[in-house]
Design a protein around this motif. Structure first.
Motif, PDB file in Angstrom:
ATOM      1  N   SER A  21       0.776  -1.322   0.162  1.00 45.98           N
ATOM      2  CA  SER A  21       0.074  -0.037   0.093  1.00 45.98           C
ATOM      3  C   SER A  21       0.744   1.285  -0.223  1.00 45.98           C
ATOM      4  O   SER A  21       0.285   2.252  -0.607  1.00 45.98           O
ATOM      5  N   ASP A  22       2.067   1.285   0.731  1.00 53.87           N
ATOM      6  CA  ASP A  22       2.750   2.602   0.702  1.00 53.87           C
ATOM      7  C   ASP A  22       3.345   2.770  -0.420  1.00 53.87           C
ATOM      8  O   ASP A  22       3.347   4.201  -1.006  1.00 53.87           O
ATOM      9  N   ARG A  23       3.895   1.870  -1.421  1.00 49.31           N
ATOM     10  CA  ARG A  23       4.051   2.059  -2.850  1.00 49.31           C
ATOM     11  C   ARG A  23       2.850   2.699  -3.800  1.00 49.31           C
ATOM     12  O   ARG A  23       3.169   3.269  -4.562  1.00 49.31           O
ATOM     13  N   VAL A  24       1.818   1.866  -3.272  1.00 53.97           N
ATOM     14  CA  VAL A  24       0.499   2.450  -4.100  1.00 53.97           C
ATOM     15  C   VAL A  24       0.344   4.084  -3.904  1.00 53.97           C
ATOM     16  O   VAL A  24      -0.122   4.855  -4.701  1.00 53.97           O
ATOM     17  N   ASP A  25       0.175   4.507  -2.415  1.00 50.89           N
ATOM     18  CA  ASP A  25       0.038   5.637  -2.257  1.00 50.89           C
ATOM     19  C   ASP A  25       1.022   6.757  -3.019  1.00 50.89           C
ATOM     20  O   ASP A  25       0.632   7.948  -3.279  1.00 50.89           O
ATOM     21  N   PHE A  58     -13.442  15.304  -9.594  1.00 50.58           N
ATOM     22  CA  PHE A  58     -13.258  14.342 -10.551  1.00 50.58           C
ATOM     23  C   PHE A  58     -13.332  12.853 -10.012  1.00 50.58           C
ATOM     24  O   PHE A  58     -13.520  11.945 -10.914  1.00 50.58           O
ATOM     25  N   GLY A  59     -13.162  12.608  -8.819  1.00 50.25           N
ATOM     26  CA  GLY A  59     -13.388  11.257  -8.338  1.00 50.25           C
ATOM     27  C   GLY A  59     -11.860  10.694  -8.180  1.00 50.25           C
ATOM     28  O   GLY A  59     -11.150  11.206  -8.956  1.00 50.25           O
ATOM     29  N   GLU A  60     -11.650   9.804  -7.167  1.00 52.07           N
ATOM     30  CA  GLU A  60     -10.533   9.388  -7.020  1.00 52.07           C
ATOM     31  C   GLU A  60      -9.778   8.649  -8.217  1.00 52.07           C
ATOM     32  O   GLU A  60      -8.427   8.447  -8.357  1.00 52.07           O
ATOM     33  N   GLU A  61     -10.562   8.079  -9.187  1.00 55.94           N
ATOM     34  CA  GLU A  61     -10.167   7.224 -10.065  1.00 55.94           C
ATOM     35  C   GLU A  61      -9.459   7.899 -11.139  1.00 55.94           C
ATOM     36  O   GLU A  61      -8.765   7.530 -12.019  1.00 55.94           O
ATOM     37  N   SER A  99      -6.460   1.035  -5.203  1.00 57.58           N
ATOM     38  CA  SER A  99      -7.335   2.112  -4.195  1.00 57.58           C
ATOM     39  C   SER A  99      -6.354   2.766  -3.170  1.00 57.58           C
ATOM     40  O   SER A  99      -5.454   2.095  -2.859  1.00 57.58           O
ATOM     41  N   LYS A 100      -6.537   3.851  -2.715  1.00 58.04           N
ATOM     42  CA  LYS A 100      -5.744   4.637  -1.884  1.00 58.04           C
ATOM     43  C   LYS A 100      -5.905   3.844  -0.528  1.00 58.04           C
ATOM     44  O   LYS A 100      -6.740   3.346  -0.074  1.00 58.04           O
ATOM     45  N   GLY A 101      -4.592   3.862  -0.147  1.00 58.37           N
ATOM     46  CA  GLY A 101      -4.486   2.884   1.272  1.00 58.37           C
ATOM     47  C   GLY A 101      -4.317   1.367   1.252  1.00 58.37           C
ATOM     48  O   GLY A 101      -4.389   0.824   2.304  1.00 58.37           O
ATOM     49  N   GLU A 102      -4.750   0.948   0.145  1.00 59.67           N
ATOM     50  CA  GLU A 102      -4.714  -0.453  -0.106  1.00 59.67           C
ATOM     51  C   GLU A 102      -3.412  -0.862  -0.990  1.00 59.67           C
ATOM     52  O   GLU A 102      -3.026  -0.167  -1.930  1.00 59.67           O
ATOM     53  N   ALA A 103      -3.293  -2.245  -0.786  1.00 62.41           N
ATOM     54  CA  ALA A 103      -2.356  -2.986  -1.742  1.00 62.41           C
ATOM     55  C   ALA A 103      -2.986  -2.992  -3.208  1.00 62.41           C
ATOM     56  O   ALA A 103      -4.277  -3.092  -3.286  1.00 62.41           O
TER      57      ALA A 103
END
Length: 426
Positions: A21-25, A58-61, A99-103
């Motif tokens: 998740s940290d790499r995702v963020d 615009f949405g997180e997407e 998704s933010k905060g997830e793997a």
């Protein structure tokens, strides 16, 4: 990062990849910095809108695609290394989730280099061809030189024989009508050479100078002019002159005229040495080829279409380069041999398959025998290339690095060392 590997049919591997998740963020933050540059929101200068505002608007997407473009190449590369596979094609990426905060997760399905089950590759017992130069080979070479330095002289006799050169006028007819290209005057035809339409030359034997004759023939079914293929034709022929080839005597005078040597003995020695060198080179190449083919035949490998097509691409490129050096393009060349690229590739598919297998087998032998290439060996090869092109080694090495060819050079050297290993252990 976590990687799960499943082996599929057809030399394919499925990698299920999970990125922490940290790499995702971090990737989402990089994506925001890319996206915000082109976003205009009232109340904020262009490129200065906070990420929270952009996500609300615009949405997180809106950041997901750019973040995946960052994560997937990195994650796939690391997964390949962790799974210890060698891809030979581009992967199919499926089932991605972010998704933010997830793997983040995605699946990569890729074709990999097939495993090689080696058979016997040592003690193959391949014998080298005999390279002894026979007297008849020297005589044949001298006869060829005689032909090259011979002259055509008018024959004293009037009756045409096999081996003579007939000087003829002729006119060809199909269905009683002359056809284009079917006529000539003072045409020189060597009787027995097989250079004319089958059946034509034989019917001229026995003709006398000044004699006229009608020759009946049938064009071959595969004749290159479609309108004449398989057609019955007649030729009105007039024998104008008979010439014979007058060969020079094989003496010292001939040696001086035909070569850089002063005597026939010196010329014969030179010819023997040249033939010996040619036979030795041919025998060595054939010996190596037989060793490779035998080791390959003894091995089991599942050769896929991807590997075959890759070899076909390389074969076609090499042929194109060779043809271009002769001043032709591939389309013209293929037209000469009655093919297009598709039929050429189909015609050479089996050869490409054999070649792909041989390369994999050589690589597998190198792996199991721990055959490696040192930096010094690479430098030696670079020095040879530099000397060949009259350039500095550093310049050649820089060019190879820039073109990404240094790894290929190392692979070529390793392959040659493997072939030497097969020779030593034959």
């Amino acid at each position: 990062m976590e990687v799960k590997k499943d082996v599929l049919e057809g030399n394919k591997v499925k990698l299920e990849i999970e990125i922490e998740s940290d790499r995702v963020d971090e990737a989402l933050e990089q994506a925001y910095r890319q996206v915000v540059k082109d976003v205009e929101i009232p109340g904020f200068r262009k490129g200065k809108a906070p990420r929270k505002i952009i996500e609300q608007r615009f949405g997180e997407e809106v950041l997901h695609k750019d973040a995946l473009d960052i994560l997937i190449p990195q994650g796939y590369s690391e997964a390949v290394e962790e799974a210890d596979i060698e891809p030979i094609a581009q992967p199919d990426i499926e089932d991605f989730y972010i998704s933010k905060g997830e793997a983040a997760t995605f699946t990569a399905i890729v074709e990999v280099k097939p495993e090689v089950e080696l058979g016997e590759y040592k003690g193959l017992g391949i014998e080298k061809e005999d390279t002894e130069v026979k007297e008849e080979e020297i005589s044949q070479r001298l006869e060829k030189m005689q032909d090259e330095h011979s002259q055509l002289m008018t024959a004293e006799r009037e009756e045409l024989q096999e081996g003579d050169f007939a000087i003829i006028d002729f006119t060809g007819y199909v269905d009683g009508e002359e056809f284009p290209g079917g006529s000539a005057e003072e045409y020189s035809l060597e009787i027995g050479s097989g250079s004319f339409i089958p059946g034509f030359e034989e019917q001229l034997i026995g003709m006398k100078v000044g004699e006229e004759k009608t020759v009946e023939i049938t064009f071959p079914e595969d004749y290159n002019a479609e309108d004449l293929a398989g057609a019955d034709a007649s030729f009105d022929v007039v024998l104008k002159e008979i010439k014979v080839k007058q060969r020079p005597e094989l003496d010292d005078d001939f040696a001086v005229e035909a070569s850089d040597y002063e005597t026939m003995d010196e010329l014969r020695v030179s010819i023997e040495e040249e033939i010996a060198e040619q036979k030795e080179t041919s025998a060595e190449n054939n010996f190596r080829e037989k060793l490779i083919k035998k080791a390959s035949k003894n091995a089991e490998v599942n050769i896929t279409d991807t590997l075959i097509d890759e070899q076909l691409d390389q074969m076609f490129e090499r042929l194109s380069q060779s043809i271009s050096q002769q001043g032709l393009d591939m389309e013209t060349y293929l037209g000469y041999i009655g093919m297009d690229e598709e039929t050429w590739r189909e015609d050479n598919r089996e050869t490409a398959s054999d070649r792909a297998k041989e390369l994999l087998v050589l690589e597998a032998i190198a792996d199991i025998e721990e055959i490696e290439v040192s930096d010094e060996e690479i430098d030696e090869e670079v020095n040879e290339i530099a000397e060949m092109h009259d350039q500095e080694p550093e310049q050649i090495k820089a060019i190879l690095q820039m073109q990404g060819q240094l790894a290929q050079l190392k692979e070529d050297i390793r392959r040659q060392k493997t072939i030497e290993f097969l020779i030593e252990n034959n």
